[in-house]
Write a protein that holds these residues in place. Structure first.
Motif, PDB file in Angstrom:
ATOM      1  N   TYR A 310       0.836  -1.188   0.000  1.00 52.72           N
ATOM      2  CA  TYR A 310       0.000   0.000   0.000  1.00 52.72           C
ATOM      3  C   TYR A 310       0.876   1.244   0.000  1.00 52.72           C
ATOM      4  CZ  TYR A 310       0.710   0.605   5.097  1.00 52.72           C
ATOM      5  OH  TYR A 310       1.241   0.803   6.344  1.00 52.72           O
ATOM      6  N   ALA A 311       0.255   2.361  -0.284  1.00 53.35           N
ATOM      7  CA  ALA A 311       0.981   3.617  -0.366  1.00 53.35           C
ATOM      8  C   ALA A 311       0.272   4.673   0.464  1.00 53.35           C
ATOM      9  CB  ALA A 311       1.096   4.062  -1.816  1.00 53.35           C
ATOM     10  N   TYR A 312       1.019   5.657   0.919  1.00 50.28           N
ATOM     11  CA  TYR A 312       0.445   6.662   1.816  1.00 50.28           C
ATOM     12  C   TYR A 312       1.211   7.957   1.689  1.00 50.28           C
ATOM     13  CZ  TYR A 312       4.237   4.505   4.448  1.00 50.28           C
ATOM     14  OH  TYR A 312       5.448   3.966   4.815  1.00 50.28           O
ATOM     15  N   THR A 313       0.519   9.060   1.908  1.00 55.66           N
ATOM     16  CA  THR A 313       1.155  10.372   1.837  1.00 55.66           C
ATOM     17  C   THR A 313       2.017  10.607   3.062  1.00 55.66           C
ATOM     18  OG1 THR A 313      -0.855  11.297   2.774  1.00 55.66           O
ATOM     19  CG2 THR A 313      -0.581  11.465   0.396  1.00 55.66           C
ATOM     20  N   LYS A 314       3.108  11.290   2.875  1.00 55.23           N
ATOM     21  CA  LYS A 314       3.991  11.612   3.987  1.00 55.23           C
ATOM     22  C   LYS A 314       3.429  12.802   4.762  1.00 55.23           C
ATOM     23  CE  LYS A 314       7.426  12.164   1.187  1.00 55.23           C
ATOM     24  NZ  LYS A 314       8.762  12.422   0.636  1.00 55.23           N
ATOM     25  N   PRO A 315       3.565  12.809   6.086  1.00 59.74           N
ATOM     26  CA  PRO A 315       3.101  13.966   6.862  1.00 59.74           C
ATOM     27  C   PRO A 315       3.813  15.228   6.419  1.00 59.74           C
ATOM     28  CG  PRO A 315       3.684  12.129   8.301  1.00 59.74           C
ATOM     29  CD  PRO A 315       4.151  11.774   6.936  1.00 59.74           C
ATOM     30  N   LYS A 316       3.036  16.297   6.229  1.00 57.30           N
ATOM     31  CA  LYS A 316       3.629  17.582   5.853  1.00 57.30           C
ATOM     32  C   LYS A 316       4.154  18.270   7.106  1.00 57.30           C
ATOM     33  CE  LYS A 316       2.767  21.801   3.241  1.00 57.30           C
ATOM     34  NZ  LYS A 316       1.784  22.571   2.460  1.00 57.30           N
ATOM     35  N   VAL A 317       5.447  18.513   7.124  1.00 56.66           N
ATOM     36  CA  VAL A 317       6.081  19.071   8.318  1.00 56.66           C
ATOM     37  C   VAL A 317       5.976  20.586   8.322  1.00 56.66           C
ATOM     38  CG1 VAL A 317       8.258  19.263   9.584  1.00 56.66           C
ATOM     39  CG2 VAL A 317       7.667  17.131   8.424  1.00 56.66           C
ATOM     40  N   ASP A 318       5.584  21.123   9.465  1.00 50.92           N
ATOM     41  CA  ASP A 318       5.552  22.577   9.646  1.00 50.92           C
ATOM     42  C   ASP A 318       6.986  23.083   9.734  1.00 50.92           C
ATOM     43  OD1 ASP A 318       5.279  25.181  10.494  1.00 50.92           O
ATOM     44  OD2 ASP A 318       3.592  24.743  11.835  1.00 50.92           O
ATOM     45  N   GLN A 319       7.394  23.902   8.778  1.00 52.95           N
ATOM     46  CA  GLN A 319       8.773  24.375   8.728  1.00 52.95           C
ATOM     47  C   GLN A 319       9.138  25.225   9.934  1.00 52.95           C
ATOM     48  OE1 GLN A 319      10.854  23.293   6.491  1.00 52.95           O
ATOM     49  NE2 GLN A 319       9.254  22.119   5.457  1.00 52.95           N
ATOM     50  N   ALA A 320       8.134  25.826  10.581  1.00 55.89           N
ATOM     51  CA  ALA A 320       8.433  26.712  11.703  1.00 55.89           C
ATOM     52  C   ALA A 320       8.915  25.935  12.919  1.00 55.89           C
ATOM     53  CB  ALA A 320       7.198  27.543  12.066  1.00 55.89           C
ATOM     54  N   ASN A 321       8.228  24.829  13.258  1.00 55.63           N
ATOM     55  CA  ASN A 321       8.604  24.101  14.467  1.00 55.63           C
ATOM     56  C   ASN A 321       8.958  22.641  14.211  1.00 55.63           C
ATOM     57  OD1 ASN A 321       6.137  22.895  13.974  1.00 55.63           O
ATOM     58  ND2 ASN A 321       5.051  24.138  15.510  1.00 55.63           N
ATOM     59  N   GLY A 322       8.917  22.220  12.939  1.00 57.71           N
ATOM     60  CA  GLY A 322       9.325  20.859  12.611  1.00 57.71           C
ATOM     61  C   GLY A 322       8.303  19.806  12.938  1.00 57.71           C
ATOM     62  N   SER A 323       7.100  20.193  13.342  1.00 56.81           N
ATOM     63  CA  SER A 323       6.064  19.217  13.700  1.00 56.81           C
ATOM     64  C   SER A 323       5.046  19.109  12.587  1.00 56.81           C
ATOM     65  CB  SER A 323       5.369  19.639  15.003  1.00 56.81           C
ATOM     66  OG  SER A 323       4.737  20.889  14.827  1.00 56.81           O
ATOM     67  N   ALA A 324       4.281  18.027  12.603  1.00 57.31           N
ATOM     68  CA  ALA A 324       3.236  17.835  11.603  1.00 57.31           C
ATOM     69  C   ALA A 324       2.123  18.839  11.832  1.00 57.31           C
ATOM     70  CB  ALA A 324       2.694  16.414  11.687  1.00 57.31           C
ATOM     71  N   SER A 325       1.485  19.254  10.771  1.00 55.41           N
ATOM     72  CA  SER A 325       0.424  20.255  10.865  1.00 55.41           C
ATOM     73  C   SER A 325      -0.746  19.727  11.666  1.00 55.41           C
ATOM     74  CB  SER A 325      -0.044  20.642   9.464  1.00 55.41           C
ATOM     75  OG  SER A 325       1.037  21.166   8.724  1.00 55.41           O
ATOM     76  N   SER A 326      -1.491  20.624  12.259  1.00 53.42           N
ATOM     77  CA  SER A 326      -2.616  20.242  13.107  1.00 53.42           C
ATOM     78  C   SER A 326      -3.727  19.602  12.319  1.00 53.42           C
ATOM     79  CB  SER A 326      -3.149  21.485  13.831  1.00 53.42           C
ATOM     80  OG  SER A 326      -4.350  21.195  14.505  1.00 53.42           O
ATOM     81  N   ALA A 327      -4.371  18.608  12.952  1.00 50.17           N
ATOM     82  CA  ALA A 327      -5.493  17.928  12.303  1.00 50.17           C
ATOM     83  C   ALA A 327      -6.805  18.618  12.603  1.00 50.17           C
ATOM     84  CB  ALA A 327      -5.558  16.474  12.760  1.00 50.17           C
TER      85      ALA A 327
END
Length: 539
Positions: A310-327
């Motif tokens: 299977y395939a899946y999208t990679k989490p988009k990292v917030d460039q400001a703090n390096g964390s994944a964007s809020s859900a």
């Protein structure tokens, strides 16, 4: 490759930049999905530049050195490095395509099994498909009034543990021969996960509680209520190895599926041919006995042996703090997530079974109003469009020997990285092919093209939605024929002064239209539920 295709589905679009949250969601081959008014979701392949760690990128001028496929690993390996084909969980069927009222015959990794619903334990059971009495298939039996599996050859009955509970031929006042060990049927450990029935292909008592030690691969999106999760299944007339390779190969899509799956073309590149094929940068990141992961730019994929790809999208990292964007943000076009999940089941040499699902977190209403069989019409056409190609390919591979795959096949570009990765895993850990334990001679089946691309026995009878649609459309065809004949009969039998000329004309027109619709419907049923040839020369 699969696509979702349905009649009159409103337009849907996933932008190239897909935003993800918290957890990983499958996406496939850097794809873009589009649904058009002509009723299809199309996959569009995009390119991103990556550096290959395992496979060399080939320049337009191909050198002999760079085109050499990876060498096969030495055969000397420890026992821990050997993949045990019979110490794995195998999928049998999606629950949505199993009828609790009857037993079902299936073959998985060369084992004939029967799947049935034990209402006393409220669980799906998987047994050897052979009655211990005279080896008649239990799948041809029935569920009796006490919820036991009954063999209809002599009436022996078994509970959910495989114990024989009743032998009609045994005298009631005689010895309890039904309690003998030889009267029991072999029961496999089984479990339902992700709405799929899985079984462990070993009936040894030591594996009775194997679920506490090892579980089937878990795919989060199939249990996520914010995603759709329609499933499909089809028996395929080529083997497991070729099936997986085909699903790992995005480069064939513009060609083998031309006219069915629309691929988006980059605006800054001139098309070199009608189909618009182009270089693809695929990268294997990690490969070991547990499979491999692959980077495809803005998406990733995973192979979990022996069955799941299977395939899946990679989490988009917030460039400001390096964390994944809020859900918690409202779902925008960049937050749309889509998964392509393929579960490939080895059945026997030259035979496999594909279970698929394309969960997404948008357009959920479509699956609620569009019948599942409408999606399957397009998905089966995709399978048919390269069915014959892969069947012939498999026979050629068998002629040279699976161990010589890398010598026989010239795979110089990075678009074949996943296919090469799978063959590398297969050679290094899986002995080069599925372990059939000597059950087969190695000769592949040679069906006719009509048998090869048959839809009825390979899919319709095994799909509850398509089976109901097939029966319903056949009834409608007969009804239209009756209306046509009845209309003509009324006109012929009624005197001219009884009904007006306008009424006569209306009845005649109704007869003609009903007959024409019945003929069109017969053609539709045949092409979509029976057999649909695919001629690449005229696409």
């Amino acid at each position: 490759m699969e696509t979702i295709r349905a009649s009159r589905v409103p337009s849907l679009h996933i932008p190239a930049a897909v935003h993800t949250t918290q957890f990983r969601k499958p996406h496939f081959f850097n794809c873009q999905i589009t649904a058009t008014p002509s009723s299809s979701f199309s996959l569009s392949v995009h390119r991103k530049t990556l550096k290959s760690k395992l496979f060399t990128a080939i320049s337009p001028t191909v050198s002999t050195e760079s085109a050499t496929p990876p060498e096969t690993e030495p055969e000397t390996r420890t026992q821990q490095e050997k993949f045990d084909w019979y110490s794995q969980w195998y999928p049998v069927m999606p629950v949505c395509d199993l009828d609790k009222r009857r037993p079902h015959a299936k073959k998985v990794i060369g084992i004939d099994v029967v799947v049935w619903w034990d209402r006393n334990e409220s669980a799906w059971k998987v047994f050897d498909d052979a009655c211990p009495h005279r080896l008649a298939p239990l799948s041809e039996g029935r569920i009796d009034q006490w919820g036991r599996l009954q063999c209809v050859y002599h009436g022996w009955c078994f509970n959910g543990s495989g114990e024989c509970k009743f032998i009609p031929q045994a005298p009631p006042d005689g010895p309890p021969i039904n309690t003998f060990k030889k009267a029991c049927v072999a029961a496999y450990p089984s479990v339902v996960q992700n709405d799929i029935v899985w079984f462990w292909p070993n009936t040894d008592p030591q594996y009775k509680d194997i679920l506490t030690e090892k579980k089937p691969p878990y795919i989060e999106q199939l249990d996520d209520p914010s995603f759709t999760k329609l499933m499909g299944n089809r028996d395929i007339s080529y083997g497991y190895e070729v099936l997986i390779e085909n699903l790992m190969d995005p480069a064939h899509v513009p060609y083998a599926h031309y006219g069915i799956m629309r691929t988006q073309q980059p605006k800054d590149r001139v098309k070199a041919d009608r189909e618009g094929g182009r270089p693809l940068d695929l990268l294997i990141e990690k490969l070991d006995i547990n499979g491999f992961t692959a980077n495809q730019g803005w998406s990733e994929s995973k192979f979990i042996p022996p069955c799941v790809f299977y395939a899946y999208t990679k989490p988009k990292v917030d460039q400001a703090n390096g964390s994944a964007s809020s859900a918690g943000m409202e779902k925008s076009s960049e937050q749309r997530k889509f998964a392509l999940i393929f579960i490939c089941v080895p059945v026997s040499p030259g035979r496999s079974r594909l279970i698929w699902s394309f969960p997404r977190n948008f357009g959920l209403w479509i699956d609620k109003i569009v019948p599942r069989w409408m999606f399957h019409v397009g998905q089966n056409l995709i399978l048919d469009s390269d069915m014959y190609l892969l069947h012939v390919e498999e026979h050629k591979i068998m002629d040279v020997g699976p161990a010589n795959w890398q010598k026989a096949c010239f795979v110089p570009t990075k678009s074949d990285a996943l296919v090469i990765g799978f063959r590398k895993w297969l050679n290094k850990y899986g002995s080069g092919q599925v372990d059939w334990r000597g059950k087969y001679s190695g000769v592949l089946p040679t069906p006719t093209k009509e048998q090869l691309m048959d839809r009825y026995w390979s899919h319709v009878v095994n799909c509850t939605s398509c089976n109901i649609a097939y029966k319903g459309l056949n009834v409608l065809e007969v009804l239209l024929q009756i209306i046509s004949v009845a209309s003509i009969g009324i006109v012929a039998a009624t005197k001219q002064n009884v009904i007006s000329t306008a009424a006569r004309a209306t009845l005649v027109l109704m007869a003609i239209l009903s007959f024409a619709l019945s003929r069109w419907l017969a053609h539709f049923i045949y092409k979509n539920f029976r057999y649909h040839d695919y001629d690449h020369a005229f696409r």
